[in-house]
Write a protein that holds these residues in place. Sequence first.
Motif, PDB file in Angstrom:
ATOM      1  N   ALA A   1     -55.437 -23.782  -0.918  1.00 57.07           N
ATOM      2  CA  ALA A   1     -56.533 -24.531  -1.522  1.00 57.07           C
ATOM      3  C   ALA A   1     -57.175 -25.444  -0.483  1.00 57.07           C
ATOM      4  CB  ALA A   1     -56.020 -25.351  -2.703  1.00 57.07           C
ATOM      5  N   GLY A   2     -56.335 -26.044   0.378  1.00 58.32           N
ATOM      6  CA  GLY A   2     -56.871 -26.859   1.467  1.00 58.32           C
ATOM      7  C   GLY A   2     -57.715 -26.035   2.416  1.00 58.32           C
ATOM      8  N   MET A   3     -57.271 -24.819   2.677  1.00 57.71           N
ATOM      9  CA  MET A   3     -58.056 -23.908   3.516  1.00 57.71           C
ATOM     10  C   MET A   3     -59.415 -23.648   2.874  1.00 57.71           C
ATOM     11  SD  MET A   3     -58.189 -21.849   6.234  1.00 57.71           S
ATOM     12  CE  MET A   3     -56.611 -21.205   6.810  1.00 57.71           C
ATOM     13  N   ALA A   4     -59.428 -23.400   1.563  1.00 51.03           N
ATOM     14  CA  ALA A   4     -60.689 -23.147   0.869  1.00 51.03           C
ATOM     15  C   ALA A   4     -61.612 -24.359   0.939  1.00 51.03           C
ATOM     16  CB  ALA A   4     -60.411 -22.769  -0.584  1.00 51.03           C
ATOM     17  N   LEU A   5     -61.069 -25.565   0.719  1.00 50.11           N
ATOM     18  CA  LEU A   5     -61.882 -26.777   0.806  1.00 50.11           C
ATOM     19  C   LEU A   5     -62.411 -26.984   2.226  1.00 50.11           C
ATOM     20  CD1 LEU A   5     -59.710 -29.237  -1.326  1.00 50.11           C
ATOM     21  CD2 LEU A   5     -61.927 -28.270  -1.947  1.00 50.11           C
ATOM     22  N   GLY A   6     -61.536 -26.755   3.206  1.00 39.65           N
ATOM     23  CA  GLY A   6     -61.952 -26.908   4.593  1.00 39.65           C
ATOM     24  C   GLY A   6     -63.045 -25.936   4.975  1.00 39.65           C
ATOM     25  N   LEU A   7     -62.993 -24.738   4.429  1.00 34.07           N
ATOM     26  CA  LEU A   7     -64.007 -23.731   4.733  1.00 34.07           C
ATOM     27  C   LEU A   7     -65.372 -24.122   4.180  1.00 34.07           C
ATOM     28  CD1 LEU A   7     -61.868 -20.539   4.187  1.00 34.07           C
ATOM     29  CD2 LEU A   7     -62.963 -21.210   6.323  1.00 34.07           C
ATOM     30  N   ILE A   8     -65.379 -24.845   3.059  1.00 36.45           N
ATOM     31  CA  ILE A   8     -66.650 -25.333   2.530  1.00 36.45           C
ATOM     32  C   ILE A   8     -67.294 -26.293   3.531  1.00 36.45           C
ATOM     33  CG2 ILE A   8     -67.727 -26.697   0.701  1.00 36.45           C
ATOM     34  CD1 ILE A   8     -65.565 -25.652  -1.194  1.00 36.45           C
ATOM     35  N   VAL A   9     -66.470 -27.192   4.079  1.00 40.17           N
ATOM     36  CA  VAL A   9     -66.977 -28.138   5.086  1.00 40.17           C
ATOM     37  C   VAL A   9     -67.410 -27.403   6.342  1.00 40.17           C
ATOM     38  CG1 VAL A   9     -66.378 -30.115   6.534  1.00 40.17           C
ATOM     39  CG2 VAL A   9     -65.516 -29.984   4.183  1.00 40.17           C
ATOM     40  N   MET A  10     -66.567 -26.453   6.790  1.00 41.38           N
ATOM     41  CA  MET A  10     -66.858 -25.734   8.021  1.00 41.38           C
ATOM     42  C   MET A  10     -68.092 -24.842   7.914  1.00 41.38           C
ATOM     43  SD  MET A  10     -64.929 -26.649  10.402  1.00 41.38           S
ATOM     44  CE  MET A  10     -63.588 -27.845  10.433  1.00 41.38           C
ATOM     45  N   ALA A  11     -68.395 -24.406   6.720  1.00 44.93           N
ATOM     46  CA  ALA A  11     -69.593 -23.600   6.538  1.00 44.93           C
ATOM     47  C   ALA A  11     -70.848 -24.369   6.945  1.00 44.93           C
ATOM     48  CB  ALA A  11     -69.710 -23.157   5.079  1.00 44.93           C
ATOM     49  N   PHE A  12     -70.785 -25.711   6.850  1.00 45.97           N
ATOM     50  CA  PHE A  12     -71.929 -26.549   7.212  1.00 45.97           C
ATOM     51  C   PHE A  12     -71.822 -27.109   8.625  1.00 45.97           C
ATOM     52  CE2 PHE A  12     -71.821 -26.681   2.597  1.00 45.97           C
ATOM     53  CZ  PHE A  12     -73.146 -26.489   2.265  1.00 45.97           C
ATOM     54  N   LYS A  13     -70.594 -27.253   9.138  1.00 47.76           N
ATOM     55  CA  LYS A  13     -70.407 -27.965  10.404  1.00 47.76           C
ATOM     56  C   LYS A  13     -69.967 -27.094  11.578  1.00 47.76           C
ATOM     57  CE  LYS A  13     -71.328 -32.090   8.802  1.00 47.76           C
ATOM     58  NZ  LYS A  13     -72.542 -32.801   9.277  1.00 47.76           N
ATOM     59  N   ALA A  14     -69.511 -25.866  11.318  1.00 46.04           N
ATOM     60  CA  ALA A  14     -68.900 -25.064  12.384  1.00 46.04           C
ATOM     61  C   ALA A  14     -69.855 -24.783  13.537  1.00 46.04           C
ATOM     62  CB  ALA A  14     -68.374 -23.747  11.805  1.00 46.04           C
ATOM     63  N   ASP A  15     -71.147 -24.644  13.263  1.00 46.79           N
ATOM     64  CA  ASP A  15     -72.098 -24.293  14.317  1.00 46.79           C
ATOM     65  C   ASP A  15     -72.441 -25.459  15.237  1.00 46.79           C
ATOM     66  OD1 ASP A  15     -72.312 -21.639  13.590  1.00 46.79           O
ATOM     67  OD2 ASP A  15     -73.962 -21.995  12.195  1.00 46.79           O
ATOM     68  N   SER A  16     -71.970 -26.660  14.895  1.00 47.98           N
ATOM     69  CA  SER A  16     -72.279 -27.824  15.724  1.00 47.98           C
ATOM     70  C   SER A  16     -71.221 -28.085  16.790  1.00 47.98           C
ATOM     71  CB  SER A  16     -72.439 -29.069  14.838  1.00 47.98           C
ATOM     72  OG  SER A  16     -71.238 -29.359  14.143  1.00 47.98           O
ATOM     73  N   VAL A  17     -70.174 -27.265  16.823  1.00 47.56           N
ATOM     74  CA  VAL A  17     -69.081 -27.421  17.795  1.00 47.56           C
ATOM     75  C   VAL A  17     -68.821 -26.070  18.442  1.00 47.56           C
ATOM     76  CG1 VAL A  17     -66.690 -28.184  18.121  1.00 47.56           C
ATOM     77  CG2 VAL A  17     -68.058 -29.148  16.255  1.00 47.56           C
ATOM     78  N   SER A  18     -68.439 -26.067  19.711  1.00 49.36           N
ATOM     79  CA  SER A  18     -68.134 -24.802  20.374  1.00 49.36           C
ATOM     80  C   SER A  18     -66.962 -24.131  19.662  1.00 49.36           C
ATOM     81  CB  SER A  18     -67.798 -25.021  21.847  1.00 49.36           C
ATOM     82  OG  SER A  18     -66.545 -25.647  21.996  1.00 49.36           O
ATOM     83  N   ARG A  19     -67.019 -22.818  19.578  1.00 54.44           N
ATOM     84  CA  ARG A  19     -66.009 -22.065  18.818  1.00 54.44           C
ATOM     85  C   ARG A  19     -64.596 -22.341  19.335  1.00 54.44           C
ATOM     86  NH1 ARG A  19     -69.855 -20.725  15.076  1.00 54.44           N
ATOM     87  NH2 ARG A  19     -71.004 -18.802  15.529  1.00 54.44           N
ATOM     88  N   GLU A  20     -64.417 -22.232  20.656  1.00 54.81           N
ATOM     89  CA  GLU A  20     -63.066 -22.323  21.211  1.00 54.81           C
ATOM     90  C   GLU A  20     -62.481 -23.726  21.074  1.00 54.81           C
ATOM     91  OE1 GLU A  20     -66.088 -22.800  24.514  1.00 54.81           O
ATOM     92  OE2 GLU A  20     -65.737 -21.403  22.851  1.00 54.81           O
ATOM     93  N   ARG A  21     -63.321 -24.766  21.192  1.00 51.46           N
ATOM     94  CA  ARG A  21     -62.815 -26.134  21.044  1.00 51.46           C
ATOM     95  C   ARG A  21     -62.407 -26.422  19.608  1.00 51.46           C
ATOM     96  NH1 ARG A  21     -66.943 -29.839  24.761  1.00 51.46           N
ATOM     97  NH2 ARG A  21     -66.343 -28.936  26.784  1.00 51.46           N
TER      98      ARG A  21
END
Length: 408
Positions: free
Chosen positions: A62-82
């Motif tokens: 469930a934490g993974m699912a919640l985190g993915l909601i956040v990451m769907a909006f923020k993931a592109d603002s940080v380099s993938r590998e970092r």
Amino acid sequence: MKEMNRSREAVARFRLIRNCMFLSGLSVFAQLYLFQPLLSEMCRNFGVSPAESSLSVSASTAGMALGLIVMAFKADSVSRERLMGASLLLSSLLTIVSAFTDSYFLLLVLNLFKGMVLAGVSSVALAYLSEEVDKAMIGLAISLYLSGNTLGGMSGRVAATLVSGWGGWQSAVWLIGIVSLLLGGLFCWKIPAGRNFSAGHVSLKEKLHQMRFLLTRGTFVSMYLIAALSMGIFVSIYNYLSFLLEAPPFSLPHHWVALIFTMYVAGIIGSVVAGGLSDKYSPERLLQGTLGLMGVGMALLLWIQLWAIVLGLGLMTFAFFGTHTLASRIVSVHAGQMKSSATSIYWLFYYAGSSVVGSLSGIVLSGYGWSSFMELLFVLLAVAWIISLSVLWLFKGKKSVYVWIARK
């Protein structure tokens, strides 16, 4: 000569990417599902029911699912590998801390946060691979990454079962946390920097537009639902099979029950086979076959004979990871410039299915027994297979990659 050097450099880079992503998969799944083989021990140590004990697994997913909601909006603002490296290190620390708690509620909270942190890996791993690996090799690359997930899940579960039998569940959690920390450090040291992605700010409006686009296209929605249903089935079986094997007529000791998780080897084979075949044949057609094979394996689990359960578990595991490989490939390849959003939503459905079905099926098992439990899972599989029938029609006549049409 220069061409030869470039070719060697490309091969070396591919191998490094492959190996690092394999290590990330090991760490993520070892941590995410390490409590799955410990459910009976959770019942004994914390005085909870089997359904309540499954919350130790569901809290992470469930934490993974919640985190993915956040990451769907923020993931592109940080380099993938970092992002992946930081997630692996921080999640390992949370796993280590959880080994020292004597409160079940606090354990669930820590698992929830751990799942949210691990979302940093899952949200961009497939996007990173599809951006950095040649398209002719993408099926193999994805299957190897998912094989790392599979091996991590297997080794984490087997290690947790064996170590907990000798030194208690805290020792098992502590050990997996330390190993995961070492894997995270190695990943951060070796992972090649992305060449085909530049971190940048994407407006909330554009992200919402992307998600609305993805969630209103039957092609993507079909894959998301298949991921949720198949993962819910898979996790439910592995959550509760140990209860069946530890009770009469089997009455197996914990170290023998641990061996059921070696069936994850079949999952590794399933991922590699499906990934290789999907580079040659239509993954949409292959998907129907893997879902059908899941049903064959599940049917054998209704036969209360140890050999039938072992064979059925192996077939179901092989077919599930083949299904997962094919569905994730379809999403990542067809997402075009929306890869991080598309894969984040895929993993969101995937882990939501794991959490919801994994817990609700435990209620059915506790109240009605193994046969009713399996009947519920067959209904869910039938729904997934019916959805897969629509996939060929939905993809018929469409280009292999969607073009992002919302730039305006």
